[in-house]
Enzyme design. Sequence first.
Site, PDB file in Angstrom:
ATOM      1  N   ARG A 124       0.854  -1.190   0.000  1.00  0.00           N
ATOM      2  CA  ARG A 124       0.000   0.000   0.000  1.00  0.00           C
ATOM      3  C   ARG A 124       0.884   1.232   0.000  1.00  0.00           C
ATOM      4  O   ARG A 124       1.913   1.288   0.686  1.00  0.00           O
ATOM      5  CB  ARG A 124      -0.925   0.017   1.230  1.00  0.00           C
ATOM      6  CG  ARG A 124      -1.992  -1.068   1.227  1.00  0.00           C
ATOM      7  CD  ARG A 124      -3.007  -0.860   0.107  1.00  0.00           C
ATOM      8  NE  ARG A 124      -4.070  -1.852   0.109  1.00  0.00           N
ATOM      9  CZ  ARG A 124      -4.041  -2.977  -0.602  1.00  0.00           C
ATOM     10  NH1 ARG A 124      -2.984  -3.254  -1.366  1.00  0.00           N
ATOM     11  NH2 ARG A 124      -5.060  -3.821  -0.552  1.00  0.00           N
ATOM     12  N   GLU A 153      -3.374   7.424  -4.704  1.00  0.00           N
ATOM     13  CA  GLU A 153      -3.380   6.526  -5.865  1.00  0.00           C
ATOM     14  C   GLU A 153      -4.637   6.763  -6.702  1.00  0.00           C
ATOM     15  O   GLU A 153      -5.740   6.598  -6.182  1.00  0.00           O
ATOM     16  CB  GLU A 153      -3.343   5.075  -5.376  1.00  0.00           C
ATOM     17  CG  GLU A 153      -3.126   4.065  -6.475  1.00  0.00           C
ATOM     18  CD  GLU A 153      -2.951   2.653  -5.919  1.00  0.00           C
ATOM     19  OE1 GLU A 153      -3.748   1.786  -6.306  1.00  0.00           O
ATOM     20  OE2 GLU A 153      -2.036   2.431  -5.098  1.00  0.00           O
ATOM     21  N   HIS A 172      -0.639  -0.330  -9.906  1.00  0.00           N
ATOM     22  CA  HIS A 172      -1.238  -1.302  -8.998  1.00  0.00           C
ATOM     23  C   HIS A 172      -1.689  -2.569  -9.741  1.00  0.00           C
ATOM     24  O   HIS A 172      -2.846  -2.984  -9.676  1.00  0.00           O
ATOM     25  CB  HIS A 172      -2.421  -0.679  -8.245  1.00  0.00           C
ATOM     26  CG  HIS A 172      -2.689  -1.357  -6.929  1.00  0.00           C
ATOM     27  ND1 HIS A 172      -3.210  -0.698  -5.846  1.00  0.00           N
ATOM     28  CD2 HIS A 172      -2.492  -2.637  -6.519  1.00  0.00           C
ATOM     29  CE1 HIS A 172      -3.353  -1.537  -4.824  1.00  0.00           C
ATOM     30  NE2 HIS A 172      -2.913  -2.726  -5.216  1.00  0.00           N
TER      31      HIS A 172
END
Length: 211
Positions: A124, A153, A172
């Site tokens: 993360r 993000e 991601h």
Amino acid sequence: MVLGSVRGCARRLPNVRPDCRAGWRIGPRGAVAGKTVAIAGFVAFCHAVARRLKPFGVQIKVLRRSSWQYAVPGILPVDSIEALVAASDHLVIALPATPQTVHLINAEVLTHAKESLHVINVARGRIIDQQALLRALDNGQLAGATLDVTDPEPPPEGDPIYLHPKVVLTPHVSWTGADDIKRLTDKTLVNLDAYAHGAPLADVFDKKLGY
């Protein structure tokens, strides 16, 4: 994703591609053998990462939240994030995001790093103080970073992280693969069957731990 990042950085693949005739030359390449790959967090996929990296002749060091109940062959436990960073040539972030791990990798912790350190975050984004990381890269404190996650993000338009010469940025995608839907479906069906029969469920969220 992690193995590719470690190997790619060691062999300097992001920088080796020639962009003109003058750039077509043989330069020094690095190697993985003899390096230390450190893992912050030791979830199931990290066992798989460690198992696949060992044949390359690396040393594996790990920091985990819970105590070590038994020795894991080929794995050296470390008792602090500072010690883990100091030992690392490649540092893999594989921790859950909890109040305790937010900005765990910060400016002070990065002062313990070797100049050869390559940070890999597949967990993360908020585990890393991103501005502190970019400053450390700019100041030559670190060799590079492979970031599959960011904070926020995605990063806002114009964020320097997009074009930073020492950052390999991916959106991601480290969790993805050819059979994502099948894996998710199979796991869901197994859990539904367990629930229907009163059996223990897999991957249960622990409210106390936050993951």
